[in-house]
Scaffold this active site. Structure first.
Site, PDB file in Angstrom:
ATOM      1  CB  ALA A  78      -5.967  59.479  34.324  1.00  0.00           C
ATOM      2  CG  ASP A  79     -10.250  58.247  29.142  1.00  0.00           C
ATOM      3  OD1 ASP A  79     -10.221  57.001  29.111  1.00  0.00           O
ATOM      4  OD2 ASP A  79     -10.461  58.949  28.131  1.00  0.00           O
ATOM      5  CB  THR A  80      -4.964  59.550  27.601  1.00  0.00           C
ATOM      6  OG1 THR A  80      -4.322  59.749  28.867  1.00  0.00           O
ATOM      7  CG2 THR A  80      -4.204  60.325  26.535  1.00  0.00           C
TER       8      THR A  80
END
Length: 207
Positions: A78-80
């Protein structure tokens, strides 16, 4: 692959691990990957989150192909990204960065995007992007100095952690709260369940 499928979380984030644990899922291994997370010139926030989540998943897959014990596992990456308009805010590591982020967010709306990328045991990629809108109260210089002094912001996208002190800054939040923490749980569990990962296997012992 025999028996219960394994799950690898391609992140060293204690927040992402905690959120998965909250949903009754305990990854078999944590394999954070080291990639360049710098946005490309003119890259929009949504595109940046999607690209980086896929890059993390790709890097984790390559690493696990050399690991006899974990080869063939599900991989969750994941990447935010936190953005004001088209402007992507950094993952703050310096006091000045955090202070600038907070001044920019003060009294304004911003958006948090998290892209989740799942790699299946057959090496198929499944990806979702989640967007949450957040509005902060107007922060005083005293608020900013005290929050920066807490150190809670270090390494956090946009220079704040909503699950901590900065939760008191939030006037309005529209969308997924867990997305702002760093892993949208509903969408992540839906991705896993859609690929027949046993998402409820740990629920009996959750209490």
């Amino acid at each position: 692959m025999s028996g219960c499928p394994k799950l690898v979380l391609a992140s060293g984030s204690p927040r992402r691990l905690s959120l998965l644990n909250q949903a009754g899922i305990e990854p078999d291994a944590l394999r954070p990957v080291d990639i360049d997370e710098t946005p490309t010139k003119g890259e929009l926030p949504r595109a940046c989150a999607n690209r980086l989540a896929r890059a993390k998943a790709d890097a984790a897959l390559r690493a696990l192909q050399l690991d006899d014990e974990l080869r063939g596992s599900f991989i969750l990456a994941a990447d935010t990204v936190v953005a004001v308009g088209r402007r992507i805010l950094p993952k703050a590591d310096l006091v000045d960065e955090a202070s600038q982020c907070l001044r920019l967010l003060s009294g304004r709306n911003h958006r948090v995007y998290t892209a989740v990328c799942l790699v299946t045991p057959k090496e198929n990629f499944r990806q979702r992007l989640v967007e949450t809108r957040v509005r902060f109260k107007r922060l005083t210089e005293e608020d900013i100095r005290a929050y920066v002094g807490s150190g809670e912001w270090r390494g956090k996208a946009g220079g704040y952690a909503v699950q901590g002190i900065a939760g008191s800054f939030v006037v309005k939040l529209v969308g997924s709260y867990t997305n702002v923490v760093g892993l949208p749980l509903n969408e992540s569990i839906a991705l896993l369940g859609g690929e027949e990962f046993p998402i409820r296997a740990g629920w009996l012992n959750a209490g």
